[in-house]
Motif scaffolding. Structure first.
Motif, PDB file in Angstrom:
ATOM      1  N   ARG A   1      -3.025   7.613   4.984  1.00 39.49           N
ATOM      2  CA  ARG A   1      -2.689   7.536   3.560  1.00 39.49           C
ATOM      3  C   ARG A   1      -2.224   6.143   3.161  1.00 39.49           C
ATOM      4  N   TYR A   2      -1.772   5.356   4.133  1.00 38.03           N
ATOM      5  CA  TYR A   2      -1.268   4.016   3.822  1.00 38.03           C
ATOM      6  C   TYR A   2      -2.319   2.942   3.992  1.00 38.03           C
TER       7      TYR A   2
ATOM      8  N   ALA B   1       0.827  -1.212   0.000  1.00 38.08           N
ATOM      9  CA  ALA B   1       0.000   0.000   0.000  1.00 38.08           C
ATOM     10  C   ALA B   1       0.858   1.258   0.000  1.00 38.08           C
ATOM     11  N   LYS B   2       0.979   1.835  -1.177  1.00 34.85           N
ATOM     12  CA  LYS B   2       1.663   3.125  -1.246  1.00 34.85           C
ATOM     13  C   LYS B   2       0.725   4.183  -0.688  1.00 34.85           C
ATOM     14  N   ALA B   3       1.315   5.231  -0.195  1.00 36.01           N
ATOM     15  CA  ALA B   3       0.492   6.288   0.378  1.00 36.01           C
ATOM     16  C   ALA B   3      -0.286   6.993  -0.720  1.00 36.01           C
ATOM     17  N   ILE B   4      -1.575   7.192  -0.526  1.00 38.15           N
ATOM     18  CA  ILE B   4      -2.362   8.005  -1.457  1.00 38.15           C
ATOM     19  C   ILE B   4      -3.109   9.069  -0.667  1.00 38.15           C
ATOM     20  N   GLU B   5      -3.347  10.171  -1.330  1.00 38.26           N
ATOM     21  CA  GLU B   5      -3.957  11.306  -0.657  1.00 38.26           C
ATOM     22  C   GLU B   5      -5.471  11.195  -0.723  1.00 38.26           C
TER      23      GLU B   5
END
Lengths: 159, 1029
Positions: free
Chosen positions: B720-721, A2-6
């Motif tokens: 966010r993760y 899980a890459k960080a997403i906004e």
């Protein structure tokens, strides 16, 4: 993985808030709509709308008027009368009230009896009335009122 | 003719702060005759206390039991032994005869009140403070005054709105000085004063500055104690009353009308109208008791709300704080209504988050957790409980982990802060928590703080230390590398090299043993392990300590003498040592905490009032989270997972067998994720990605996870993760309990229903557990607490009935409800009842500044913000006071590197880099820099710089053991700490409200004189109009 997403949370829009509120208050809304219908049919609704529009001017000027010299005096006099009314003993007032109403009845009877004769009360009749027990009691009461008022006036004058 | 006594009253020191529920020191009792009836009084206490206890009605305005007598209003005049004087200024002695309603006393009371009312515009019906608790209003009713003699006149001073949270209106100020007394002697910020000698006295900030430019820290004490609406919370203005939001011209007209009528009607009639209005408005104002959501002091108070609008916070009867609050507890609640609140669950899909329903989200979580457990076993999942959520919720997290999943991988953020202290105390005295309560700290002879910025991190607790110190009852020693507020006030301020506290503690202990100053009787009777301990400190000579710590040997010896002197008199208080992150967030955190406890043991400073060990807990419920077993090797009540009795208890209650293997703690979870062993993580209420050390390393760990659930109020950096984000309810929106640093369990009540779309954490855990086959069936948190009491011996007697209202219990709580504010009175928590001196080992720093990374990096909190600031940046007033992070640089370093205020610099460590603005201050010295934790943007978080070094025993990250180098950039900018911040102010310390200066005014006469309006009211214009001149 899980890459960080906004993400930016949207606060509920006005429409969403409205829909939610409507959902909560369905029954209350139905009833209030009935009320509104009635008010509208009788023309009251329009008057209210216009009153509210006049609102600030209305209350400001009303208050301004009320605070003026004569209005203040009026209000103060009403308050003073009110204080007098609250100071009087209700039992005493009742007694006097009953007495006055009995007296009025008696007086009206007299007028009815003597107006046909077209003369007023004569001196012998006056003297015999003065001997009457009831008249003496009433006179005593009237003088009592005068005495009490006079005493209060005198004491107020002395302060 | 009765003589009018200008009783100056005793200026004896006010007694210990009498907080509701706290016991005052018992004194000799005598009989006092009041209005012909005998009552019991204690010698020395103010007469007004006896009168109030007897519930005799006596008008009083400036007296507040928690402030003590200040004698400024003169309203409590009574006849004592034939002479009229102030009841508050008359100490009780034997043979007092008091008459409260003689003609002379009544005259004085009304004359005093008349002076008050000439300073205050009485417009109660349209006043936001008329909520039934306005002292000025209620006293008017008590005295039944119809026509005041002295006319009210506006004073010609403007209102002060320059503070973000409250305003001062001089036209309403009755000059009672309660605010000054509270600021000078309770909060001890010493900002307020009254200029008694001036022609028109008023309350002043920093001797005459606007509030927003003064040293005022907005703690709220002054607003809380103000007996009228002169000092009001801005959130109340125009909101509390039915008619208080009228436009100004209408408002003024309404007041004029009432004033005009008052001449006839008298004040009582008008007051009756305002009482009716007060009743009417009360229906839309809800008053709910709650416990503060911020730090570990555990302040409790009432929150007043109107639907979701927070009107004010009203402290008073809280057992830990009384009337005290800090800026966050009093004014920091707007985060609850922030537009940023999450209101729907979010699910990660195709590289973005989409909004989902609760059912969808909960079903997904249950399914994925079951899948991962099936494929990889229970230890592939981990759970982190929130230290801000309730006890009941922390308990459910670890119940979920152990019962539903079958793993011990559960932890909470105490791992980042006080776990080493828990370790140190568990080793030496048995319980890993504060050994007493704030009452003990208040009654100590000597308070030593080590590595704690108490005035900013535990403000209300610090006020008790400051007060006791100011009143001369307690000595104060502060040991820290930074010169913060408490350090400036200390009698002795020692500044060791970072990370060397263990050394001076052992050196002082060694000296005490060597000189025969130890408490031999105590050691013999109650402590084991003396000889081993003596051997373990043998190497710590004064010379070695001086070389290693930088503290001169003479200072250490003086400190030792001071400690021994303060410990000598066993009939009174002794030594309390308070410590915080400067000690624990080091490689030797556990060892240093042990050393502190050892020192207390050899000097006999346990087991009686005014002594003990106080590791100050940071969060509102970090104590509770650990108490509830959100830890990898313990269940609730610190029972080990391997203990047979514990296993049995849980088998009976949960129907599963606890596993004896220790699970993963926070820092190990990240390592395990990177190794691929940990696949799923459920994190509640914590910005772990910025508060754990080595943030860059952490992010790799999160990215490696297969499934992550984040449950929080906002979309945090950590969220966010996540794969699923759940919107939780805030502390004002649910019921539960918090446990403070005093081990005090307190209830919080629901002040407003959860924001639409959010749910309390305990309901979320229950819902997922049910989907996974475990029907817990809780309908209310009290049921969860009942279960906790069944499986947790130290909480056996805790129940919601016993915690109603402001009641509280300090664990251990026996089944009959007896609690234990002071530990170790008879025995220590070991099988033989004796404490254990533990031979600890020195763990020196691993990242001492060297050639490349030549600066020491310190980090920590600020008063205005809470940790990383997710909540406090969403309170506009706090965000304006401290808009973002920065780096404190000493004047020496600034001169050396040619840095100006506001200059951008880059700090670089082996782990990362951060760009910050410089703030030059003498709080730091030499090559030590300080960066606060609160940063608006995740890239600026100080934990990008900290590394993987940890406490040797508990794995607490050694945040304070970090070195950096600094690049000075060419960009400049404004000072990062804006003008108006309280740190730039100049307080005006004085002994209190200083009423003697009022009495010294030539126009002052004790009220009740023979001439009407003899003596001035201190409203200059009113006094000019009428009266005796």
């Amino acid at each position: 993985m899980a890459k960080a997403i906004e993400f930016t949370p949207q606060p509920p829009s006005l429409q969403q808030k409205l829909d939610a509120s409507v959902g909560d208050s369905a029954e209350a809304l139905a009833e209030s709509l009935r009320l509104l219908r009635e008010l509208h049919e009788h023309g009251v609704l329009e008057v209210l709308v216009r009153l509210v529009r006049g609102g600030e001017g209305l209350s400001a000027s009303a208050l301004h008027l009320l605070a003026g010299e004569s209005s203040t005096t009026l209000i103060k006099n009403v308050v003073e009368l009110g204080k007098t009314a609250s100071a009087l003993n209700p039992d005493e007032v009742r007694v006097l009230g009953q007495a006055v109403s009995a007296g009025v009845t008696e007086g009206a009877k007299y007028v009815a009896e003597f107006s046909s004769r077209n003369r007023g009360i004569g001196l012998p009749e006056l003297l015999s009335m003065l001997r009457d027990r009831d008249v003496q009691l009433a006179l005593g009461a009237v003088f009592g009122v005068l005495k009490g008022a006079g005493r209060a006036l005198r004491e107020a004058g002395e302060d | 003719m009765t003589q009018h006594n200008r009783t100056t009253g005793t200026q004896s020191q006010p007694g210990p702060l009498r907080v509701a529920g706290g016991a005052a020191v018992p004194l000799q009792t005598v009989s006092v005759q009041i209005d012909g009836v005998a009552f019991e009084g204690r010698v020395g206490e103010p007469l007004i206390d006896v009168i109030n206890r007897a519930q005799i009605e006596l008008a009083q305005v400036c007296y507040h039991p928690q402030l003590g007598p200040i004698q400024t209003c003169d309203t409590c005049a009574v006849e004592v032994n034939g002479v009229v004087g102030r009841a508050c200024g008359t100490p009780v002695t034997a043979g007092l005869t008091v008459r409260t309603q003689t003609q002379a006393a009544r005259l004085a009371q009304r004359d005093a009140y008349d002076r008050i009312v000439s300073n205050h515009d009485l417009y109660c019906t349209v006043c936001d403070n008329s909520n039934g608790n306005c002292t000025v209003h209620n006293t008017l009713g008590l005295l039944s005054i119809d026509h005041p003699t002295r006319p009210f006149q506006p004073k010609g001073l403007p209102q002060d709105h320059s503070n973000a949270f409250y305003r001062y209106d001089p036209d309403q100020c009755i000059l009672c000085g309660r605010c000054v007394e509270a600021c000078q002697n309770v909060q001890v910020n010493e900002t307020l004063s009254i200029n008694w000698e001036a022609e028109q006295p008023r309350v002043q900030w920093d001797g005459g500055k606007p509030i927003g430019d003064s040293s005022c820290v907005s703690c709220g004490h002054c607003v809380t104690v103000c007996p009228c609406n002169a000092l009001m919370e801005k959130s109340m203005l125009g909101e509390a009353g039915l008619l208080t939001a009228l436009p100004k011209p209408v408002f003024e007209s309404a007041i004029d009308l009432v004033k005009g009528v008052e001449h006839s009607s008298g004040l009582q009639l008008i007051m009756n109208v305002s009482d009716v209005e007060a009743q009417a408005r009360a229906a839309s104002i809800q008053k709910t008791k709650t416990v503060c959501t911020y730090c570990g002091v555990g302040c409790s108070f009432e929150v007043w709300t109107k639907d979701r609008h927070i009107l004010k916070v009203e402290p008073g009867p809280g057992p830990a704080n009384g009337i005290s609050t800090c800026v966050k507890g009093k004014f920091g609640w707007e985060y609850v209504n922030s537009e940023d609140r999450l209101t729907t669950p979010l699910i990660r899909e195709n590289g973005r988050f989409r909004e989902a329903t609760w059912n969808e989200a909960l079903d997904l979580i249950a399914r994925r957790l079951t899948e991962i457990k099936g494929q990889h076993g229970p230890d592939a999942l981990a759970f982190i409980a929130s230290s801000k959520a309730t006890n009941e919720e922390a308990y459910l997290v670890q119940k979920f982990a152990r019962q539903v999943i079958g793993t011990n991988n559960v932890d909470n953020c105490s791992r980042y802060c006080q776990s080493p202290a828990t370790q140190g105390l568990a080793r030496t005295v048995g319980y890993g928590g504060d050994s007493g309560t704030i009452h003990d700290i208040e009654n100590a002879k000597l308070v030593i703080t080590v590595g704690s910025n108490t005035a900013e991190s535990h403000p209300v607790l610090a006020t008790r230390v400051k007060r006791a110190h100011k009143l001369g009852r307690t000595e104060l020693v502060v040991v820290d590398i930074r010169e913060h507020e408490l350090a400036r006030r200390a009698d002795r301020f020692l500044r060791p090299r970072p990370g060397t506290d263990f050394v001076w503690l052992c050196a002082v202990s060694r000296l005490i043993l060597e000189r025969g100053w130890a408490d031999d009787a105590f050691l013999q009777a109650r402590v084991n392990g003396l000889e081993e301990f003596r051997a373990s400190v043998d190497a710590f000579t004064l010379a070695y300590a001086e070389a290693e710590t930088g503290i001169p040997a003479a200072d250490l010896e003086a400190l030792a003498r001071q400690i021994v002197a303060a410990s000598r008199d066993k009939s009174g208080g002794g030594v309390c040592i308070l410590w915080a992150m400067g000690v624990t967030q080091q490689c030797g955190g556990s060892e240093t905490s042990t050393a502190i406890s050892n020192l207390l043991l050899i000097t006999g400073n346990y087991g009686r009032t005014g002594t003990g060990a106080y590791p100050l807990r940071g969060h509102n419920n970090v104590q509770g989270a650990s108490d509830m077993g959100a830890m990898p090797d313990q269940v609730s009540g610190y029972q080990k997972v391997g203990d047979p009795l514990t296993v049995q208890r849980h088998q009976r209650e949960w129907g599963v067998q606890l596993r004896p293997e220790r699970g993963l703690d926070n820092t190990q979870m990240i390592d395990a994720a990177i190794d691929g062993k940990l696949r799923a993580l459920w994190l509640t209420g914590e910005e772990m990605s910025l508060t754990d050390a080595n943030a860059n390393h952490l992010e790799k760990g999160y990215e490696a996870l297969e499934f992550m659930v984040v449950q929080d109020l906002y979309f945090t950096n950590t969220a966010r993760y996540a794969d699923v984000v759940l919107p939780a309810a805030s502390a004002l929106e649910k019921e539960g309990t918090f446990t403070s640093t005093e081990r005090r369990v307190q209830r919080l009540y629901e002040a407003m229903p959860p924001l639409r779309g959010t749910r309390p954490d305990w309901q979320i855990y229950t819902a997922v557990a049910e989907r996974m086959g475990w029907r817990w069936g809780y309908t209310h948190p009290s049921e969860i607490m009942a279960e906790i009491a069944r499986v947790t011996p130290i909480m056996a007697g805790v129940s919601y009935e016993r915690l109603q209202g402001f009641d509280s219990l300090c664990w251990p709580v026996a089944e009959d409800g007896t609690d234990t504010p002071l530990l170790y009175i008879d025995r220590f928590h070991f099988p033989d009842g004796k404490a254990r001196l533990y031979p600890a080992e020195y763990q020196p720093r691993q990242h001492t500044p060297g050639a490349e990374f030549d600066l020491h990096l310190n980090s920590g909190r600020m008063l205005e913000h809470f940790h990383e600031g997710n909540m406090t940046f969403r309170v506009p007033g706090l965000a304006a006071s401290v808009p973002d992070t920065f780096v404190e640089i000493s004047p020496e370093l600034a001169a050396e590197r040619q840095i100006t205020n506001g200059q951008w610099v880059r700090l670089i460590s082996p782990n990362g880099a951060v760009k910050l603005q410089a703030h030059i201050t003498g709080r730091v010295s030499g090559h030590e820099v300080y960066v606060p934790m609160n940063a608006r943007h995740a890239e600026d978080a100080v934990n990008r710089l900290t590394g993987n070094n940890r406490d040797t025993v508990t794995n607490t990250p050694a945040y304070k053991d970090t070195s950096v180098r600094m690049e000075v950039l060419s960009e400049g900018g404004p000072n990062p700490l804006p003008k108006g911040n309280s740190r730039y102010g100049h307080p005006t310390p004085q002994t209190g409200v200083e009423v003697e200066r009022k009495w010294a005014r030539p126009d002052y006469v004790f009220p009740g004189g023979l001439l009407p309006m003899l003596g001035d009211s201190l409203n200059a214009r009113s006094d000019r109009l009428g009266g005796d001149d």
